[in-house]
Design an enzyme around this catalytic site. Structure first.
Site, mmCIF file in Angstrom:
data_model
loop_
_atom_site.group_PDB
_atom_site.id
_atom_site.type_symbol
_atom_site.label_atom_id
_atom_site.label_comp_id
_atom_site.label_asym_id
_atom_site.label_seq_id
_atom_site.Cartn_x
_atom_site.Cartn_y
_atom_site.Cartn_z
ATOM 1 N N GLU A 11 183.418 -19.653 -86.002
ATOM 2 C CA GLU A 11 182.139 -20.325 -86.177
ATOM 3 C C GLU A 11 181.945 -21.501 -85.222
ATOM 4 O OE1 GLU A 11 180.812 -18.327 -89.636
ATOM 5 O OE2 GLU A 11 182.540 -19.593 -89.957
ATOM 6 N N ASP A 215 179.557 -9.963 -96.527
ATOM 7 C CA ASP A 215 180.081 -8.848 -97.330
ATOM 8 C C ASP A 215 179.447 -8.919 -98.714
ATOM 9 O OD1 ASP A 215 182.417 -11.168 -97.240
ATOM 10 O OD2 ASP A 215 182.064 -10.403 -99.254
HETATM 11 N N1 SAH Z 1 190.465 -13.470 -92.524
HETATM 12 C C1 SAH Z 1 190.233 -14.877 -92.536
HETATM 13 C C2 SAH Z 1 190.283 -15.420 -93.939
HETATM 14 C C3 SAH Z 1 189.013 -15.237 -94.618
HETATM 15 S S1 SAH Z 1 188.871 -16.069 -96.137
HETATM 16 C C4 SAH Z 1 191.257 -15.541 -91.665
HETATM 17 O O1 SAH Z 1 192.271 -14.961 -91.418
HETATM 18 O O2 SAH Z 1 191.015 -16.673 -91.242
HETATM 19 C C5 SAH Z 1 187.142 -15.925 -96.320
HETATM 20 C C6 SAH Z 1 186.291 -17.022 -95.757
HETATM 21 O O3 SAH Z 1 184.940 -16.602 -95.730
HETATM 22 C C7 SAH Z 1 186.306 -18.281 -96.597
HETATM 23 O O4 SAH Z 1 186.179 -19.404 -95.790
HETATM 24 C C8 SAH Z 1 185.099 -18.093 -97.552
HETATM 25 O O5 SAH Z 1 184.378 -19.283 -97.725
HETATM 26 C C9 SAH Z 1 184.212 -17.027 -96.891
HETATM 27 N N2 SAH Z 1 183.964 -15.779 -97.651
HETATM 28 C C10 SAH Z 1 183.297 -14.715 -97.130
HETATM 29 N N3 SAH Z 1 183.241 -13.701 -98.008
HETATM 30 C C11 SAH Z 1 183.874 -14.116 -99.137
HETATM 31 C C12 SAH Z 1 184.177 -13.482 -100.395
HETATM 32 N N4 SAH Z 1 183.812 -12.222 -100.650
HETATM 33 N N5 SAH Z 1 184.878 -14.199 -101.311
HETATM 34 C C13 SAH Z 1 185.257 -15.478 -101.055
HETATM 35 N N6 SAH Z 1 185.024 -16.102 -99.872
HETATM 36 C C14 SAH Z 1 184.336 -15.445 -98.905
#
Ligand code: SAH
Length: 246
Positions: A11, A215
């Site tokens: 981001e 998602d």
């Molecule tokens: N794959 C990423 C980790 C993602 S955690 C990495 O390795 O860095 C998910 C991030 O996106 C968090 O910051 C959260 O705020 C947001 N997010 C998006 N979809 C989400 C969901 N279904 N549940 C919880 N957080 C979600």
């Protein structure tokens, strides 16, 4: 001066690439970049993932860097029919869906603060809605239409709605349903917003959280989320911030 937070490097890449004069400050292991966006000063920081990381970063932005408002930009899962992948959700009320000190306090209530939902600052919310509208008009300036189409996105829409945060990636209908049962107005779930909201509320600091839906917080989330992150999410937050500080 605005403080801009994001949970993931994808981001922030766009801001950092554009700004050659960013001055870096490291506090408690996090990198805060002092830079200009549209010639306006800003501090941009990668908060990391989860409520604790977000709370400590927001506190540092307020007390060490003296920001006058905070914008969190990132992605979230949708648990409502009101928002679909690609849509922009501007948080109105924020709750912590994993907070439960019952029977001493009602489920979800922040102990001793006596609040379950924290509301974003009206002025900030309106400014972010306007920036999102301008972004959508100019979307092709920021995002390649082919990238949008390759992940099945058409024209995104703007939704002002409630956000629930917790230290879990929500990836099943069972988890989403449980959140909706307790917090029925929730539109989007993520892992940081409500922590920023609590810190800002306690510090009397205007704030707003803007999330693009990556998602549907269900069994498809592990496929949809990385695709979205890779292809469009950073272009979205970059474009919207450019419009916000225009
Ligand atoms: N794959 C990423 C980790 C993602 S955690 C990495 O390795 O860095 C998910 C991030 O996106 C968090 O910051 C959260 O705020 C947001 N997010 C998006 N979809 C989400 C969901 N279904 N549940 C919880 N957080 C979600």
């Amino acid at each position: 001066m605005i403080g801009v937070m994001a949970a993931m490097i994808e981001e922030l890449e766009c801001y950092l690439k554009e700004s050659d004069h960013a001055e870096k400050h490291v506090v408690a292991g996090r990198e805060y970049y002092e830079l200009k966006i549209n010639d306006k000063p800003a501090i941009v920081v990668l908060s990391g993932i989860g409520k604790v990381a977000a709370a400590s970063t927001a506190t540092t932005l307020i007390h060490k860097f003296g920001v006058s408002k905070i914008l969190f930009t990132g992605v979230a899962g949708s648990i409502s029919d009101k928002a679909h992948i690609g849509d922009l959700v501007i948080g109105e009320h924020y709750a912590q869906h994993d907070l439960d000190a019952s029977p001493f306090f009602p489920k979800y209530e922040i102990p001793l603060l006596g609040k379950t939902l924290i509301k974003a600052c009206e002025e900030e919310m309106n400014a972010v809605v306007k920036a999102c509208e301008a972004f959508l008009i100019n979307i092709e300036k920021y995002v390649d239409r082919k990238d949008l189409e390759s992940i099945g996105l058409s024209t995104p829409k703007i939704v002002v709605g409630d956000i629930a945060s917790g230290d879990q990636f929500i990836k099943s209908k069972q988890q989403s349903d449980a959140i909706l049962e307790g917090l029925p107005t929730t539109v989007a779930v993520e892992m940081e917003g409500a922590a920023v909201a609590q810190v800002c509320y306690e510090n009397d600091m205007p704030f707003c959280v803007l999330r693009t839906i990556s998602d549907s917080a269900n069994e498809d989330a592990l496929v949809d989320f990385p695709k979205f992150i890779k292809k469009v999410s950073s272009r979205y937050s970059y474009g919207i911030l450019k419009e916000l500080l225009n």
